[in-house]
Design a protein around this motif. Structure first.
Motif, PDB file in Angstrom:
ATOM      1  N   CYS A 215       0.855  -1.186   0.000  1.00 20.00           N
ATOM      2  CA  CYS A 215       0.000   0.000   0.000  1.00 20.00           C
ATOM      3  C   CYS A 215       0.895   1.241   0.000  1.00 20.00           C
ATOM      4  O   CYS A 215       1.650   1.453   0.941  1.00 20.00           O
ATOM      5  CB  CYS A 215      -0.927   0.026   1.210  1.00 20.00           C
ATOM      6  SG  CYS A 215      -2.040   1.449   1.241  1.00 20.00           S
ATOM      7  N   GLU A 221      -0.076   4.682   9.503  1.00 24.26           N
ATOM      8  CA  GLU A 221      -0.738   4.085  10.665  1.00 24.26           C
ATOM      9  C   GLU A 221      -2.069   3.448  10.294  1.00 24.26           C
ATOM     10  O   GLU A 221      -2.364   2.319  10.708  1.00 24.26           O
ATOM     11  CB  GLU A 221      -0.953   5.152  11.742  1.00 24.26           C
ATOM     12  CG  GLU A 221      -1.539   4.601  13.043  1.00 24.26           C
ATOM     13  CD  GLU A 221      -1.662   5.665  14.118  1.00 24.26           C
ATOM     14  OE1 GLU A 221      -2.387   5.413  15.102  1.00 24.26           O
ATOM     15  OE2 GLU A 221      -1.029   6.734  13.986  1.00 24.26           O
ATOM     16  N   ARG A 224      -1.418   0.260   8.216  1.00 20.81           N
ATOM     17  CA  ARG A 224      -0.982  -0.872   9.047  1.00 20.81           C
ATOM     18  C   ARG A 224      -2.170  -1.484   9.786  1.00 20.81           C
ATOM     19  O   ARG A 224      -2.279  -2.710   9.894  1.00 20.81           O
ATOM     20  CB  ARG A 224       0.066  -0.417  10.053  1.00 20.81           C
ATOM     21  CG  ARG A 224       1.366   0.007   9.445  1.00 20.81           C
ATOM     22  CD  ARG A 224       2.452  -1.035   9.601  1.00 20.81           C
ATOM     23  NE  ARG A 224       3.686  -0.531   9.014  1.00 20.81           N
ATOM     24  CZ  ARG A 224       4.352  -1.114   8.039  1.00 20.81           C
ATOM     25  NH1 ARG A 224       3.917  -2.252   7.532  1.00 20.81           N
ATOM     26  NH2 ARG A 224       5.452  -0.588   7.551  1.00 20.81           N
ATOM     27  N   ALA A 225      -3.056  -0.639  10.285  1.00 23.01           N
ATOM     28  CA  ALA A 225      -4.243  -1.149  10.979  1.00 23.01           C
ATOM     29  C   ALA A 225      -5.111  -1.956  10.030  1.00 23.01           C
ATOM     30  O   ALA A 225      -5.651  -3.007  10.403  1.00 23.01           O
ATOM     31  CB  ALA A 225      -5.038   0.013  11.572  1.00 23.01           C
ATOM     32  N   ARG A 226      -5.250  -1.474   8.809  1.00 17.83           N
ATOM     33  CA  ARG A 226      -6.033  -2.204   7.807  1.00 17.83           C
ATOM     34  C   ARG A 226      -5.376  -3.538   7.474  1.00 17.83           C
ATOM     35  O   ARG A 226      -6.044  -4.570   7.379  1.00 17.83           O
ATOM     36  CB  ARG A 226      -6.163  -1.341   6.553  1.00 17.83           C
ATOM     37  CG  ARG A 226      -6.815  -2.020   5.367  1.00 17.83           C
ATOM     38  CD  ARG A 226      -8.254  -2.343   5.616  1.00 17.83           C
ATOM     39  NE  ARG A 226      -8.887  -2.886   4.411  1.00 17.83           N
ATOM     40  CZ  ARG A 226      -9.977  -3.646   4.423  1.00 17.83           C
ATOM     41  NH1 ARG A 226     -10.573  -3.931   5.573  1.00 17.83           N
ATOM     42  NH2 ARG A 226     -10.491  -4.098   3.304  1.00 17.83           N
ATOM     43  N   ALA A 227      -4.065  -3.551   7.306  1.00 18.26           N
ATOM     44  CA  ALA A 227      -3.349  -4.793   7.006  1.00 18.26           C
ATOM     45  C   ALA A 227      -3.484  -5.789   8.148  1.00 18.26           C
ATOM     46  O   ALA A 227      -3.660  -6.999   7.928  1.00 18.26           O
ATOM     47  CB  ALA A 227      -1.882  -4.502   6.730  1.00 18.26           C
ATOM     48  N   ALA A 228      -3.407  -5.311   9.383  1.00 14.75           N
ATOM     49  CA  ALA A 228      -3.543  -6.192  10.545  1.00 14.75           C
ATOM     50  C   ALA A 228      -4.906  -6.870  10.552  1.00 14.75           C
ATOM     51  O   ALA A 228      -5.035  -8.035  10.948  1.00 14.75           O
ATOM     52  CB  ALA A 228      -3.340  -5.396  11.826  1.00 14.75           C
ATOM     53  N   GLU A 229      -5.923  -6.150  10.101  1.00 13.51           N
ATOM     54  CA  GLU A 229      -7.273  -6.710  10.069  1.00 13.51           C
ATOM     55  C   GLU A 229      -7.456  -7.685   8.916  1.00 13.51           C
ATOM     56  O   GLU A 229      -7.948  -8.805   9.098  1.00 13.51           O
ATOM     57  CB  GLU A 229      -8.281  -5.563   9.931  1.00 13.51           C
ATOM     58  CG  GLU A 229      -9.726  -6.007   9.801  1.00 13.51           C
ATOM     59  CD  GLU A 229     -10.665  -4.847   9.538  1.00 13.51           C
ATOM     60  OE1 GLU A 229     -11.862  -5.106   9.256  1.00 13.51           O
ATOM     61  OE2 GLU A 229     -10.229  -3.678   9.584  1.00 13.51           O
ATOM     62  N   ALA A 253       0.937  -7.302   9.437  1.00 11.01           N
ATOM     63  CA  ALA A 253       1.001  -5.870   9.122  1.00 11.01           C
ATOM     64  C   ALA A 253       2.431  -5.355   9.115  1.00 11.01           C
ATOM     65  O   ALA A 253       2.746  -4.381   8.411  1.00 11.01           O
ATOM     66  CB  ALA A 253       0.167  -5.075  10.127  1.00 11.01           C
ATOM     67  N   GLN A 254       3.311  -5.999   9.880  1.00 12.23           N
ATOM     68  CA  GLN A 254       4.692  -5.520   9.966  1.00 12.23           C
ATOM     69  C   GLN A 254       5.547  -5.947   8.770  1.00 12.23           C
ATOM     70  O   GLN A 254       6.640  -5.404   8.585  1.00 12.23           O
ATOM     71  CB  GLN A 254       5.345  -5.999  11.266  1.00 12.23           C
ATOM     72  CG  GLN A 254       4.942  -5.189  12.489  1.00 12.23           C
ATOM     73  CD  GLN A 254       3.470  -5.339  12.828  1.00 12.23           C
ATOM     74  OE1 GLN A 254       2.966  -6.450  12.962  1.00 12.23           O
ATOM     75  NE2 GLN A 254       2.778  -4.220  12.977  1.00 12.23           N
ATOM     76  N   ALA A 256       4.055  -6.131   5.619  1.00 11.00           N
ATOM     77  CA  ALA A 256       3.462  -5.455   4.474  1.00 11.00           C
ATOM     78  C   ALA A 256       4.331  -4.275   4.084  1.00 11.00           C
ATOM     79  O   ALA A 256       4.931  -3.614   4.936  1.00 11.00           O
ATOM     80  CB  ALA A 256       2.048  -4.993   4.812  1.00 11.00           C
ATOM     81  N   ILE A 258       4.473  -0.762   3.215  1.00 12.64           N
ATOM     82  CA  ILE A 258       3.579   0.377   3.414  1.00 12.64           C
ATOM     83  C   ILE A 258       4.415   1.646   3.560  1.00 12.64           C
ATOM     84  O   ILE A 258       5.423   1.670   4.267  1.00 12.64           O
ATOM     85  CB  ILE A 258       2.711   0.180   4.673  1.00 12.64           C
ATOM     86  CG1 ILE A 258       1.815  -1.062   4.522  1.00 12.64           C
ATOM     87  CG2 ILE A 258       1.846   1.403   4.945  1.00 12.64           C
ATOM     88  CD1 ILE A 258       1.067  -1.437   5.788  1.00 12.64           C
TER      89      ILE A 258
END
Length: 298
Positions: A215, A221, A224-229, A253-254, A256, A258
């Motif tokens: 992304c 931020e 990362r929240a979206r990727a974690a979900e 998320a870490q 990805a 971004i």
């Protein structure tokens, strides 16, 4: 390093038409490859034969077809047929899947998965190369030849993360196809192992296909929240969890990619320097900025 796209699996009764349109857009925009998964929706190989045969030029890969539910001779026959339908543009990615799927859903034993893959490749690869096979292993037997068209240089790639699987990817297969494996782990663990295995076996340099979420954004931020979900499940599957731990990553998320164009570009450059031959970008930001950046790299 070639930049391709990891295509989301379409849903609904028009899924094959949607997949055709996504492949066509990918090809029209100049990407050299598109990759599809095989989970619980469309059968990846059948879908590529139907949708991909309508779009010329672009390489189409599976990432990945699970091995356990399919005898290797059956998969060889299917893959060769698909390769014929695509005019020789298939990259066959295969993998073990996960114990929770193979034992819990299919009811097969997941005992000694590396042994299973070695025996599987001992049948699959010769058949794809047009050879007859007489093989009797601990878990697989095959005494068969195929006259299916489509033999030749179709690459066979395996989802390889653990050391024994990486050796197989270099020694027997044509390389590896990765998912959720970060730049540090590719650089220090995956690429050296598979490359050395191929060299020691006297084989050509392997393909290393690395798939990661991407992304391009200024709102790191939120992304990362979206990727974690979106990718949370991969943090709980043992094989991916092991690679995340090796990376020192808390979760998907870490790993990805971004950030802005310079940040993501630097991460891609790290992968290229590590020996990644193909990057499969899984876009999850749903905005044009990511696609435009990826196109600028072609």
């Amino acid at each position: 390093m070639r930049i391709g796209l990891y295509l989301d699996e379409p849903q609904g009764p028009e899924a094959l038409g949607k997949l055709r349109d996504r492949i066509a857009r990918t090809a029209d925009e100049g990407f050299p490859s598109a990759w599809v998964s095989n989970i619980f929706g469309l059968d990846a190989l059948t879908a590529l034969a139907v949708a991909g045969s309508q779009v010329p030029g672009i390489e189409l890969g599976t990432a990945v077809v699970p091995t356990y539910p399919r005898h290797p001779a059956v998969l060889a026959q299917q893959a060769l047929t698909v390769n014929t339908a695509l005019g020789g543009r298939l990259a066959l990615g295969i993998g073990l899947s996960h114990q929770i799927v193979i034992e819990g859903m299919y009811g097969y034993s997941f005992d000694k998965p590396a042994r299973h893959m070695r025996e599987y490749l001992s049948v699959l690869v010769p058949l794809i190369r047009g050879e007859n096979v007489e093989f009797e292993g601990e878990t697989l037997t095959a005494k068969i030849g195929l006259n299916t068209p489509g033999t030749g240089d179709m690459p066979v790639l395996i989802a390889a993360l653990a050391p024994r699987m990486l050796r197989l990817a270099g020694e027997v297969a044509d390389g590896t196809v990765l998912w959720m494996t970060g730049p540090k782990t590719v650089t220090e663990h995956v690429a050296p192992a598979v490359t050395e295995a191929a060299r020691a076996a006297g084989r050509p340099a392997p393909r290393i296909v690395c798939g990661l979420p991407v992304c391009v954004t200024d709102d790191v931020e939120a992304a990362r929240a979206r990727a974690a979900e979106v990718f949370a499940v991969y943090g709980h599957l043992p094989s991916y969890r092991a690679m995340l731990d090796k990376e020192g990553a808390e979760g998907p998320a870490q790993v990805a990619l971004i950030g802005d164009e310079d940040t993501v570009g630097a991460q891609l450059e790290t992968l290229a320097k590590a020996g990644v031959t193909d990057f499969a970008a899984s876009e999850f930001g749903r905005d044009q900025r990511t696609r435009d950046f990826l196109r600028s790299l072609l």
